[in-house]
Design a protein around this motif. Structure first.
Motif, short mmCIF file in Angstrom:
data_model
loop_
_atom_site.label_atom_id
_atom_site.label_comp_id
_atom_site.label_asym_id
_atom_site.label_seq_id
_atom_site.Cartn_x
_atom_site.Cartn_y
_atom_site.Cartn_z
N GLU A 66 0.79 -1.07 -0.13
CA GLU A 66 0.16 0.07 -0.02
C GLU A 66 0.97 1.35 -0.11
O GLU A 66 0.71 2.33 -0.95
N ASN A 123 -7.07 0.16 -2.86
CA ASN A 123 -7.63 -1.22 -2.68
C ASN A 123 -7.80 -1.98 -4.14
O ASN A 123 -7.06 -2.95 -4.53
N LEU A 148 -6.81 -8.34 1.71
CA LEU A 148 -7.47 -7.44 1.08
C LEU A 148 -9.08 -7.57 1.38
O LEU A 148 -9.47 -8.60 1.23
N LYS A 149 -9.62 -6.37 1.58
CA LYS A 149 -11.06 -6.34 1.69
C LYS A 149 -11.69 -6.73 0.17
O LYS A 149 -11.14 -6.37 -0.90
N GLU A 178 -13.99 -6.57 -3.31
CA GLU A 178 -14.64 -5.48 -3.90
C GLU A 178 -16.22 -5.26 -3.48
O GLU A 178 -16.72 -6.43 -3.15
#
Length: 431
Positions: A310, A344, A378-379, A381
């Motif tokens: 990131e 993201n 990761l989150k 979508e």
């Protein structure tokens, strides 16, 4: 209906009354064989008993037996090892290039399988298999989602490998092009990829310590420093804009020095585009990223945590763009960092596929495994595809899940390719 015969043979969805050749010999399928997706017989290394005798070899499947001749198999030595010809309609006898007559099995697709397949192709609701999704086993879903996730990364790997080939074998350039494409966030993706391929990184590297010159090359190659490329209502203000004039003069000098030619500015799309996503803003962010030496492949490969990844993708615009979205029109000040949502998406669609693709290129399981680990951290979508699957009862807990479900919709549902889908298999088998 040949695809459905393939499917029933592969999964042994056979009539309960037993099987016989067209000559009345009893057939027992021990192993349907390995499905061949390339040229040659449809199934390799099948094991079939015909009248009590075990045969091991290849199986060819056709809708009509006469297709054997229509496809030229009777003159092709690659089909001499076929031990059984499976057909939907036995309208001819099949012979090999050696003149041997093949045993033929007329395979009746079970009626319930036909009915369920028709439902999958014609049902109004989307996806058509929605009814059975809540009842599917977690183990099956986990296995299928993992396979889809890998399939999507492999697909992106092919695209990245092609970009590397287009860039003369440079994976560094392929990373820049991939990064740029995803800065288009869908609407301007193609334009950004076209733009990135016009950027001679070896030339820009000579001016890497000068952000103004980097931005001049980036904006100039995008065709955004041409007055006829500026929307008419901003053209007069742009012509008086000091920063535009400075950038344009600098670009003309650098373009002459390096033999640069800008892309067609008409490729950029602005309709229904939020100002934050205007190409001017995204290109300025990329210029800042490149100036900060953060857009390099080596830095990405050195990332061992999501936080590090990131960090190398975080960027902002140059000072002029803090108060502009387009040349010649001033706005309130905004540093225009990448939003957490955009960051993201860049990690999901650029950094992780690049990590996986380069891992494949270098035969590095460590890099490939790291790509999978990052996807799980990761989150997910939150687009219309993910929302659709959630409404069907699927759990979407990470970016790995959302990528798998995007692959499922694009490569299976949208193509009505239910026969290759594990959920489609469950629908045909159990209902």
């Amino acid at each position: 209906m040949e695809e459905l015969i393939h499917y029933c043979w592969k999964h042994k969805l056979l009539p309960l009354g037993g099987l016989k050749t067209t000559e009345g010999k009893v057939v027992e399928v021990i192993d349907p064989g390995l499905h061949n997706l390339n040229s040659g017989p449809d199934f390799f290394n099948a094991k079939v008993k015909i009248d009590g005798t075990l045969w091991v070899g290849n199986v060819e499947i056709h809708d009509k037996a006469s297709d054997w001749f229509a496809h030229g198999h009777d003159h092709d030595a690659h089909y001499d090892n076929v031990i059984l010809h499976v057909v939907g309609r036995a309208d001819a006898e099949a012979t090999t290039a050696r003149g041997m007559m093949l045993p033929q099995l007329k395979l009746e697709v079970p009626q319930e399988v036909r009915n369920h397949y028709k439902e999958l192709l014609t049902i109004d609701q989307y996806p058509p298999c929605y009814q059975i999704i809540p009842d599917l086993s977690k183990l099956m879903l986990h296995s299928w989602m993992s396979a889809l996730q890998t399939e999507r990364l492999e697909q992106k790997t092919e695209a990245i490998r092609q970009r590397a080939d287009d860039c003369g074998g440079s994976w560094e350039a392929a990373y820049f092009v991939t990064l740029a494409r995803n800065y288009g966030f869908g609407i301007n993706g193609e334009a950004f990829e076209t733009w990135a391929k016009t950027i001679p990184l070896h030339a820009v590297d000579h001016h890497r310590d000068n952000l103004f010159q980097i931005e001049a090359i980036f904006m100039g190659q995008a065709g955004l420093l041409e007055l006829n490329g500026v929307p008419e209502r901003y053209r007069e203000e742009t012509s008086r804009d000091e920063y535009f004039a400075r950038l344009r003069n600098e670009y003309l000098y650098l373009a002459h020095k390096f033999g640069l030619h800008p892309m067609d500015h008409g490729l950029w799309r602005f309709l229904r585009l939020r100002p934050q996503n205007f190409p001017h803003i995204r290109i300025s962010q990329l210029a800042n990223l490149y100036f900060g030496r953060k857009a390099s492949l080596s830095q990405l490969m050195d990332c061992t945590t999501v936080e590090q990844m990131e960090g190398i993708l975080e960027t902002r615009v140059t000072p002029y763009w803090e108060t502009h979205y387009i040349f010649g029109s001033e706005s309130s000040k905004n540093e225009k960092h990448l939003s957490p949502f955009s960051l993201n998406l860049l990690m999901i669609n650029t950094a992780i596929p690049m990590l996986f693709a380069y891992g494949r290129h270098k035969s590095s399981d460590k890099l490939c495994d790291r790509a999978f680990d990052f996807l799980e951290q990761l989150k997910a979508e939150n687009n219309h595809v993910v929302k659709m699957w959630r409404q069907c009862g699927l759990t979407v807990g990470s970016a790995g899940d959302s990528q798998a479900l995007i692959q499922l919709k694009k490569e299976y549902c949208d193509r009505k390719d239910c026969l290759r889908c594990r959920i489609g298999y469950e629908y045909l088998k159990t209902r």
